[in-house]
Write a protein that holds these residues in place. Sequence first.
Motif, PDB file in Angstrom:
ATOM      1  N   LYS A  11      43.197  41.379  32.656  1.00  0.00           N
ATOM      2  CA  LYS A  11      41.662  40.837  32.559  1.00  0.00           C
ATOM      3  C   LYS A  11      41.689  39.331  31.598  1.00  0.00           C
ATOM      4  O   LYS A  11      42.054  38.502  31.823  1.00  0.00           O
ATOM      5  N   GLN A  12      41.182  40.513  30.673  1.00  0.00           N
ATOM      6  CA  GLN A  12      41.362  39.685  29.267  1.00  0.00           C
ATOM      7  C   GLN A  12      42.570  38.776  29.126  1.00  0.00           C
ATOM      8  O   GLN A  12      42.097  37.381  28.418  1.00  0.00           O
ATOM      9  N   ILE A  13      43.770  39.344  28.859  1.00  0.00           N
ATOM     10  CA  ILE A  13      44.736  39.078  28.906  1.00  0.00           C
ATOM     11  C   ILE A  13      45.291  37.696  29.771  1.00  0.00           C
ATOM     12  O   ILE A  13      45.877  36.475  29.449  1.00  0.00           O
ATOM     13  N   LEU A  14      44.852  38.409  30.788  1.00  0.00           N
ATOM     14  CA  LEU A  14      44.988  36.817  31.733  1.00  0.00           C
ATOM     15  C   LEU A  14      44.694  35.599  31.784  1.00  0.00           C
ATOM     16  O   LEU A  14      44.753  34.466  31.369  1.00  0.00           O
ATOM     17  N   GLU A  15      43.204  36.285  31.208  1.00  0.00           N
ATOM     18  CA  GLU A  15      42.303  35.039  31.355  1.00  0.00           C
ATOM     19  C   GLU A  15      42.671  34.109  29.726  1.00  0.00           C
ATOM     20  O   GLU A  15      42.419  32.268  29.661  1.00  0.00           O
ATOM     21  N   GLU A  16      43.153  35.099  28.518  1.00  0.00           N
ATOM     22  CA  GLU A  16      43.383  34.293  27.349  1.00  0.00           C
ATOM     23  C   GLU A  16      44.359  33.745  27.332  1.00  0.00           C
ATOM     24  O   GLU A  16      44.412  32.346  26.984  1.00  0.00           O
ATOM     25  N   ASN A  17      45.327  33.718  28.719  1.00  0.00           N
ATOM     26  CA  ASN A  17      46.567  32.540  29.197  1.00  0.00           C
ATOM     27  C   ASN A  17      46.054  31.897  29.434  1.00  0.00           C
ATOM     28  O   ASN A  17      47.908  30.888  30.532  1.00  0.00           O
ATOM     29  N   ASP A  18      45.043  31.244  30.230  1.00  0.00           N
ATOM     30  CA  ASP A  18      44.892  30.234  31.324  1.00  0.00           C
ATOM     31  C   ASP A  18      45.536  31.162  32.537  1.00  0.00           C
ATOM     32  O   ASP A  18      45.803  29.955  33.431  1.00  0.00           O
ATOM     33  N   LEU A  19      45.765  32.361  33.093  1.00  0.00           N
ATOM     34  CA  LEU A  19      46.295  32.385  34.246  1.00  0.00           C
ATOM     35  C   LEU A  19      44.891  32.969  35.283  1.00  0.00           C
ATOM     36  O   LEU A  19      44.363  33.622  34.391  1.00  0.00           O
ATOM     37  N   PRO A  20      45.153  32.956  36.675  1.00  0.00           N
ATOM     38  CA  PRO A  20      43.962  33.748  37.084  1.00  0.00           C
ATOM     39  C   PRO A  20      44.442  35.321  37.412  1.00  0.00           C
ATOM     40  O   PRO A  20      45.429  35.453  37.484  1.00  0.00           O
ATOM     41  N   VAL A  21      43.221  35.383  37.394  1.00  0.00           N
ATOM     42  CA  VAL A  21      43.084  37.170  37.855  1.00  0.00           C
ATOM     43  C   VAL A  21      43.269  37.247  39.241  1.00  0.00           C
ATOM     44  O   VAL A  21      41.597  36.974  39.967  1.00  0.00           O
ATOM     45  N   THR A  23      45.409  39.812  41.845  1.00  0.00           N
ATOM     46  CA  THR A  23      45.666  40.804  42.395  1.00  0.00           C
ATOM     47  C   THR A  23      47.788  40.757  42.387  1.00  0.00           C
ATOM     48  O   THR A  23      47.527  41.606  41.728  1.00  0.00           O
ATOM     49  N   LEU A  24      48.186  39.586  42.338  1.00  0.00           N
ATOM     50  CA  LEU A  24      49.244  39.085  42.042  1.00  0.00           C
ATOM     51  C   LEU A  24      49.583  39.432  41.141  1.00  0.00           C
ATOM     52  O   LEU A  24      50.410  40.414  40.476  1.00  0.00           O
ATOM     53  N   ASN A  25      48.942  38.913  40.186  1.00  0.00           N
ATOM     54  CA  ASN A  25      48.776  39.136  38.908  1.00  0.00           C
ATOM     55  C   ASN A  25      48.702  40.176  37.596  1.00  0.00           C
ATOM     56  O   ASN A  25      49.256  40.707  36.757  1.00  0.00           O
ATOM     57  N   ILE A  26      47.878  41.205  38.272  1.00  0.00           N
ATOM     58  CA  ILE A  26      47.388  42.312  38.282  1.00  0.00           C
ATOM     59  C   ILE A  26      48.068  42.829  38.123  1.00  0.00           C
ATOM     60  O   ILE A  26      48.540  44.106  37.618  1.00  0.00           O
ATOM     61  N   LYS A  27      48.964  43.757  39.002  1.00  0.00           N
ATOM     62  CA  LYS A  27      50.063  44.375  40.013  1.00  0.00           C
ATOM     63  C   LYS A  27      51.318  43.565  38.179  1.00  0.00           C
ATOM     64  O   LYS A  27      51.956  45.600  38.645  1.00  0.00           O
ATOM     65  N   GLN A  28      51.204  43.035  38.130  1.00  0.00           N
ATOM     66  CA  GLN A  28      52.247  43.304  36.858  1.00  0.00           C
ATOM     67  C   GLN A  28      52.120  43.973  35.969  1.00  0.00           C
ATOM     68  O   GLN A  28      53.097  44.318  35.194  1.00  0.00           O
ATOM     69  N   PHE A  29      51.025  44.175  35.621  1.00  0.00           N
ATOM     70  CA  PHE A  29      50.851  45.017  34.713  1.00  0.00           C
ATOM     71  C   PHE A  29      50.822  46.327  35.100  1.00  0.00           C
ATOM     72  O   PHE A  29      50.418  47.736  34.058  1.00  0.00           O
ATOM     73  N   ASP A  30      51.276  46.808  35.763  1.00  0.00           N
ATOM     74  CA  ASP A  30      50.784  48.131  36.507  1.00  0.00           C
ATOM     75  C   ASP A  30      51.707  49.412  35.475  1.00  0.00           C
ATOM     76  O   ASP A  30      51.714  49.686  35.854  1.00  0.00           O
ATOM     77  N   LYS A  31      52.893  48.487  35.486  1.00  0.00           N
ATOM     78  CA  LYS A  31      54.132  49.663  35.178  1.00  0.00           C
ATOM     79  C   LYS A  31      54.103  48.957  33.819  1.00  0.00           C
ATOM     80  O   LYS A  31      55.145  50.371  33.004  1.00  0.00           O
ATOM     81  N   VAL A  32      53.427  49.107  33.113  1.00  0.00           N
ATOM     82  CA  VAL A  32      52.835  48.937  31.540  1.00  0.00           C
ATOM     83  C   VAL A  32      51.993  50.314  30.911  1.00  0.00           C
ATOM     84  O   VAL A  32      51.617  50.489  30.881  1.00  0.00           O
ATOM     85  N   SER A  33      53.023  50.803  29.856  1.00  0.00           N
ATOM     86  CA  SER A  33      52.140  51.549  29.552  1.00  0.00           C
ATOM     87  C   SER A  33      51.421  51.126  28.517  1.00  0.00           C
ATOM     88  O   SER A  33      51.060  50.297  28.283  1.00  0.00           O
ATOM     89  N   GLU A  34      49.997  51.699  28.631  1.00  0.00           N
ATOM     90  CA  GLU A  34      48.877  51.613  27.831  1.00  0.00           C
ATOM     91  C   GLU A  34      49.198  50.583  25.820  1.00  0.00           C
ATOM     92  O   GLU A  34      48.407  49.607  25.705  1.00  0.00           O
TER      93      GLU A  34
END
Length: 126
Positions: A11-21, A23-34
Amino acid sequence: MTTQERFNIVKQILEENDLPVCTLNIKQFDKVSELQLIAGAKDIVKKIKRYEEHIDSNNMKYPEYIMRCVRKNLDLDEIDVSRDMEIYSMSRKEIFNAVCTWNGLIGYGNKIADWVEDIYQISLND
Protein backbone atom coordinates in the motif's frame (compact mmCIF):
# COMPACT_ATOMS: atom_id res chain seq x y z
CA MET A 1 6.51 -10.74 7.72
CA THR A 2 2.79 -11.05 8.35
CA THR A 3 0.16 -10.67 5.67
CA GLN A 4 -0.88 -7.35 7.19
CA GLU A 5 2.70 -6.05 7.22
CA ARG A 6 3.13 -7.10 3.59
CA PHE A 7 -0.11 -5.39 2.61
CA ASN A 8 0.96 -2.19 4.40
CA ILE A 9 4.28 -2.15 2.51
CA VAL A 10 2.54 -2.70 -0.82
CA LYS A 11 0.00 0.00 0.00
CA GLN A 12 2.80 2.40 0.89
CA ILE A 13 4.68 1.64 -2.36
CA LEU A 14 1.52 2.25 -4.40
CA GLU A 15 0.66 5.47 -2.58
CA GLU A 16 4.23 6.82 -2.83
CA ASN A 17 4.04 6.31 -6.59
CA ASP A 18 0.56 7.85 -6.97
CA LEU A 19 -0.92 4.50 -8.00
CA PRO A 20 -4.37 3.29 -6.95
CA VAL A 21 -4.51 0.84 -4.08
CA CYS A 22 -6.70 -1.72 -5.82
CA THR A 23 -6.81 -5.49 -6.13
CA LEU A 24 -5.29 -5.49 -9.61
CA ASN A 25 -2.26 -3.49 -8.47
CA ILE A 26 -1.88 -5.34 -5.17
CA LYS A 27 -1.86 -8.69 -7.04
CA GLN A 28 1.23 -7.56 -8.97
CA PHE A 29 3.26 -7.85 -5.77
CA ASP A 30 2.12 -11.41 -4.93
CA LYS A 31 5.08 -13.10 -6.64
CA VAL A 32 7.68 -10.77 -5.15
CA SER A 33 9.90 -11.97 -2.31
CA GLU A 34 10.02 -10.07 0.96
CA LEU A 35 13.49 -8.79 0.10
CA GLN A 36 12.30 -7.44 -3.27
CA LEU A 37 9.29 -5.91 -1.61
CA ILE A 38 11.38 -4.13 1.00
CA ALA A 39 13.73 -2.89 -1.74
CA GLY A 40 10.75 -1.14 -3.32
CA ALA A 41 9.81 -3.36 -6.27
CA LYS A 42 10.60 -0.63 -8.82
CA ASP A 43 10.05 -2.97 -11.79
CA ILE A 44 6.49 -3.66 -10.68
CA VAL A 45 5.80 0.05 -10.25
CA LYS A 46 7.09 0.67 -13.80
CA LYS A 47 4.91 -2.16 -15.13
CA ILE A 48 1.80 -0.79 -13.42
CA LYS A 49 2.51 2.74 -14.69
CA ARG A 50 3.05 1.46 -18.24
CA TYR A 51 -0.27 -0.41 -18.00
CA GLU A 52 -2.12 2.66 -16.73
CA GLU A 53 -0.67 4.84 -19.48
CA HIS A 54 -1.75 2.26 -22.04
CA ILE A 55 -5.34 2.01 -20.86
CA ASP A 56 -5.55 5.79 -20.46
CA SER A 57 -4.49 6.26 -24.08
CA ASN A 58 -8.01 5.17 -25.08
CA ASN A 59 -6.73 3.36 -28.18
CA MET A 60 -8.09 0.03 -27.05
CA LYS A 61 -9.75 -2.18 -29.64
CA TYR A 62 -11.49 -4.32 -27.00
CA PRO A 63 -12.68 -3.60 -23.45
CA GLU A 64 -9.97 -4.08 -20.83
CA TYR A 65 -11.64 -7.10 -19.21
CA ILE A 66 -11.48 -8.87 -22.60
CA MET A 67 -7.83 -7.90 -23.03
CA ARG A 68 -6.99 -9.29 -19.58
CA CYS A 69 -8.52 -12.66 -20.51
CA VAL A 70 -6.66 -12.80 -23.82
CA ARG A 71 -3.36 -11.80 -22.19
CA LYS A 72 -3.75 -14.50 -19.53
CA ASN A 73 -4.70 -17.02 -22.23
CA LEU A 74 -1.40 -16.16 -23.93
CA ASP A 75 0.48 -16.82 -20.65
CA LEU A 76 1.05 -13.12 -20.02
CA ASP A 77 0.39 -11.22 -16.84
CA GLU A 78 -3.00 -9.56 -17.10
CA ILE A 79 -1.43 -6.09 -17.16
CA ASP A 80 1.42 -6.96 -19.55
CA VAL A 81 0.66 -4.78 -22.56
CA SER A 82 3.78 -5.83 -24.50
CA ARG A 83 1.82 -7.96 -26.98
CA ASP A 84 -1.34 -5.89 -27.27
CA MET A 85 -0.61 -4.91 -30.86
CA GLU A 86 -0.35 -8.61 -31.71
CA ILE A 87 -3.64 -9.24 -29.90
CA TYR A 88 -5.28 -6.41 -31.88
CA SER A 89 -4.23 -8.13 -35.10
CA MET A 90 -5.98 -11.37 -34.10
CA SER A 91 -9.32 -12.09 -35.70
CA ARG A 92 -12.45 -11.64 -33.62
CA LYS A 93 -12.93 -15.39 -33.77
CA GLU A 94 -9.46 -15.91 -32.26
CA ILE A 95 -10.22 -13.34 -29.54
CA PHE A 96 -13.55 -15.01 -28.77
CA ASN A 97 -11.91 -18.44 -28.58
CA ALA A 98 -9.15 -17.11 -26.31
CA VAL A 99 -11.71 -15.56 -23.94
CA CYS A 100 -13.81 -18.73 -23.93
CA THR A 101 -10.76 -20.90 -23.29
CA TRP A 102 -9.51 -18.69 -20.46
CA ASN A 103 -12.95 -18.91 -18.85
CA GLY A 104 -13.00 -22.71 -18.98
CA LEU A 105 -14.99 -23.16 -22.19
CA ILE A 106 -12.17 -24.98 -23.92
CA GLY A 107 -13.02 -25.81 -27.51
CA TYR A 108 -16.46 -24.19 -27.36
CA GLY A 109 -15.76 -20.74 -28.86
CA ASN A 110 -16.95 -21.60 -32.36
CA LYS A 111 -19.96 -23.55 -31.09
CA ILE A 112 -21.07 -20.68 -28.84
CA ALA A 113 -20.66 -18.21 -31.72
CA ASP A 114 -22.85 -20.51 -33.87
CA TRP A 115 -25.51 -20.59 -31.15
CA VAL A 116 -25.51 -16.79 -30.88
CA GLU A 117 -25.87 -16.47 -34.67
CA ASP A 118 -28.72 -18.98 -34.76
CA ILE A 119 -30.59 -17.65 -31.75
CA TYR A 120 -30.26 -13.96 -32.55
CA GLN A 121 -30.39 -14.37 -36.34
CA ILE A 122 -27.19 -12.34 -36.80
CA SER A 123 -23.87 -12.94 -38.51
CA LEU A 124 -20.69 -12.73 -36.45
CA ASN A 125 -18.30 -12.79 -39.41
CA ASP A 126 -15.16 -10.69 -39.06
